[in-house]
Design a protein around this motif. Structure first.
Motif, mmCIF file in Angstrom:
data_model
loop_
_atom_site.group_PDB
_atom_site.id
_atom_site.type_symbol
_atom_site.label_atom_id
_atom_site.label_comp_id
_atom_site.label_asym_id
_atom_site.label_seq_id
_atom_site.Cartn_x
_atom_site.Cartn_y
_atom_site.Cartn_z
ATOM 1 N N GLY A 1 -31.703 23.037 8.201
ATOM 2 C CA GLY A 1 -31.722 22.219 9.403
ATOM 3 C C GLY A 1 -32.129 20.793 9.073
ATOM 4 O O GLY A 1 -32.792 20.535 8.069
ATOM 5 N N THR A 2 -31.732 19.878 9.922
ATOM 6 C CA THR A 2 -32.161 18.489 9.790
ATOM 7 C C THR A 2 -32.319 17.913 11.189
ATOM 8 O O THR A 2 -31.546 18.244 12.096
ATOM 9 C CB THR A 2 -31.159 17.662 8.957
ATOM 10 O OG1 THR A 2 -31.712 16.362 8.706
ATOM 11 C CG2 THR A 2 -29.825 17.514 9.660
ATOM 12 N N LEU A 3 -33.331 17.104 11.395
ATOM 13 C CA LEU A 3 -33.565 16.531 12.713
ATOM 14 C C LEU A 3 -32.465 15.532 13.055
ATOM 15 O O LEU A 3 -32.000 14.784 12.190
ATOM 16 C CB LEU A 3 -34.924 15.839 12.757
ATOM 17 C CG LEU A 3 -36.153 16.728 12.520
ATOM 18 C CD1 LEU A 3 -37.428 15.914 12.701
ATOM 19 C CD2 LEU A 3 -36.157 17.927 13.448
ATOM 20 N N LEU A 4 -32.068 15.511 14.313
ATOM 21 C CA LEU A 4 -31.015 14.591 14.737
ATOM 22 C C LEU A 4 -31.409 13.141 14.487
ATOM 23 O O LEU A 4 -30.560 12.301 14.182
ATOM 24 C CB LEU A 4 -30.701 14.805 16.220
ATOM 25 C CG LEU A 4 -29.820 16.013 16.552
ATOM 26 C CD1 LEU A 4 -29.722 16.195 18.055
ATOM 27 C CD2 LEU A 4 -28.430 15.838 15.950
ATOM 28 N N GLN A 5 -32.699 12.850 14.602
ATOM 29 C CA GLN A 5 -33.132 11.473 14.381
ATOM 30 C C GLN A 5 -33.002 11.062 12.917
ATOM 31 O O GLN A 5 -33.040 9.877 12.594
ATOM 32 C CB GLN A 5 -34.574 11.291 14.848
ATOM 33 C CG GLN A 5 -35.574 12.127 14.078
ATOM 34 C CD GLN A 5 -36.959 12.044 14.690
ATOM 35 O OE1 GLN A 5 -37.122 11.618 15.819
ATOM 36 N NE2 GLN A 5 -37.964 12.447 13.944
ATOM 37 N N TRP A 6 -32.859 12.038 12.022
ATOM 38 C CA TRP A 6 -32.647 11.725 10.608
ATOM 39 C C TRP A 6 -31.173 11.525 10.284
ATOM 40 O O TRP A 6 -30.834 10.994 9.230
ATOM 41 C CB TRP A 6 -33.174 12.856 9.724
ATOM 42 C CG TRP A 6 -34.653 13.057 9.780
ATOM 43 C CD1 TRP A 6 -35.586 12.243 10.352
ATOM 44 C CD2 TRP A 6 -35.378 14.167 9.235
ATOM 45 N NE1 TRP A 6 -36.840 12.775 10.206
ATOM 46 C CE2 TRP A 6 -36.746 13.955 9.521
ATOM 47 C CE3 TRP A 6 -35.004 15.311 8.542
ATOM 48 C CZ2 TRP A 6 -37.738 14.846 9.130
ATOM 49 C CZ3 TRP A 6 -35.991 16.206 8.146
ATOM 50 C CH2 TRP A 6 -37.344 15.972 8.438
ATOM 51 N N TRP A 7 -30.298 12.018 11.167
ATOM 52 C CA TRP A 7 -28.870 11.990 10.876
ATOM 53 C C TRP A 7 -28.362 10.554 10.826
ATOM 54 O O TRP A 7 -28.592 9.758 11.731
ATOM 55 C CB TRP A 7 -28.099 12.771 11.925
ATOM 56 C CG TRP A 7 -26.607 12.676 11.770
ATOM 57 C CD1 TRP A 7 -25.761 11.850 12.446
ATOM 58 C CD2 TRP A 7 -25.793 13.418 10.860
ATOM 59 N NE1 TRP A 7 -24.469 12.032 12.031
ATOM 60 C CE2 TRP A 7 -24.456 12.990 11.047
ATOM 61 C CE3 TRP A 7 -26.062 14.402 9.908
ATOM 62 C CZ2 TRP A 7 -23.401 13.521 10.323
ATOM 63 C CZ3 TRP A 7 -25.006 14.929 9.183
ATOM 64 C CH2 TRP A 7 -23.698 14.486 9.391
ATOM 65 N N SER A 8 -27.655 10.229 9.761
ATOM 66 C CA SER A 8 -27.051 8.905 9.627
ATOM 67 C C SER A 8 -25.837 9.020 8.721
ATOM 68 O O SER A 8 -25.915 9.605 7.636
ATOM 69 C CB SER A 8 -28.053 7.909 9.027
ATOM 70 O OG SER A 8 -27.407 6.683 8.709
ATOM 71 N N ILE A 9 -24.717 8.460 9.160
ATOM 72 C CA ILE A 9 -23.518 8.511 8.329
ATOM 73 C C ILE A 9 -23.713 7.691 7.059
ATOM 74 O O ILE A 9 -22.975 7.865 6.084
ATOM 75 C CB ILE A 9 -22.276 8.017 9.103
ATOM 76 C CG1 ILE A 9 -22.456 6.560 9.544
ATOM 77 C CG2 ILE A 9 -22.003 8.911 10.300
ATOM 78 C CD1 ILE A 9 -21.220 5.986 10.221
#
Length: 305
Positions: free
Chosen positions: A103-111
């Motif tokens: 899992g990864t937090l949405l706030q960490w997601w970056s293209i």
């Protein structure tokens, strides 16, 4: 959800890129991404020339779960090519075959975490993948939460392990030697610091100042709360006097670790290797100033991160 995927599949055939999907869209269950892998370490060749892929298998209001697949291509794969691959199993170094699902937090997601990231299509998660996603959301034993960069570590690392192991292990040794040299230098500085450290100095300093930017580090509110907790502990121990009882110091330190356990769980597991080392180092300093340095060895028994 079955109707959702059924409707999508009726709109385009396998291998075709849906025209209404954009890599900048919010990650959605079933999205399949390809990307150009990055070097595993600074000692590897600067360009890999290899493409890998992963699938979003679960999303919630603040987290997503991804499955990295074992295909490696010289060009971005089509959806049909992706479907011939399987979930990657990790064996490099100390890994024992666990599936590359985390899992990864949405706030960490970056293209920006990926090179040449693109959506190659939509593929419905299997029942197994959906179950693994649910386990991750429930923080089940064995589930993982990590930065999106671990997608690259898994894909590139496993390919190197199976195809260029000798060079890969040599690079790992170089990295280890560099880390050990840095750790030794840090230890010397640390020893010199301990001999003069006081409560007033700890209260004047700003712990976890290196936890930025976020991501990949924890959110600012987490760092601020952690900093406040450390100050609270220092003030409480200072108030006890110059020679506090070991039982009192243990109680306060254990309460501090319990606070980090709960805060980390509520934040979705944001304490990773570097954060753990920073917290443990600071707790060791606190135990030293409290004149019970041996208590720092008990921290591992109390912590969940």
């Amino acid at each position: 959800m079955s109707n959702f995927f059924g409707n999508l599949r009726s709109m385009f055939s396998a291998g075709q890129m849906p025209q209404n999907l954009d890599v900048g869209d919010a990650p959605t269950v079933g999205y399949v991404y390809s990307f150009l892998t990055s070097p595993f370490s600074e000692f590897a060749a600067p360009e890999t020339g290899r493409y890998a892929a992963f699938k979003i298998i679960g999303t919630s209001t603040d987290k997503l779960v991804v499955a990295v697949y074992d295909g490696i291509w010289t060009l971005p794969p089509s959806l049909a090519e992706f479907r011939k691959a399987k979930i990657l199993k990790e064996y490099r170094f100390a890994h024992t075959g666990r599936e590359a699902i985390f899992g990864t937090l949405l706030q960490w997601w970056s293209i920006n975490e990926f090179k040449e990231l693109r959506i190659i299509g939509i593929d419905r998660p299997t029942n197994h993948e959906l179950m693994e996603a649910e386990k991750n959301f429930a923080h089940a034993v064995g589930s993982r939460t990590a930065s999106p960069r671990f997608v690259n570590y898994a894909a590139e690392g496993e390919w190197r392990w199976h195809n260029e192991r000798e060079n890969f292990e040599r690079e790992a040794e170089l990295k280890k030697a560099k880390n050990e040299a840095e750790a030794k230098a840090k230890e010397e500085r640390y020893k010199n610091r301990l001999s003069k450290l006081t409560w007033d100095q700890l209260l004047e300093e700003k712990p976890f100042e290196n936890w930025m930017p976020s991501p990949p580090y924890p959110p600012a509110e987490f760092a601020d709360a952690a900093r406040s907790k450390i100050y609270e502990v220092c003030r409480e121990l200072k108030a006890i006097g110059p020679r506090p009882r070991k039982a009192d110091v243990r109680r306060i330190l254990k309460g501090c670790v319990a606070w980090f356990n709960l805060a980390d769980e509520r934040a979705g597991g944001v304490i990773e290797t570097e954060e753990r080392e920073d917290i443990c180092l600071l707790l060791e300093e606190i135990a030293f100033v409290a004149r019970h340095p041996g208590l720092s060895e008990e921290v591992d028994e109390w912590r969940d991160w």
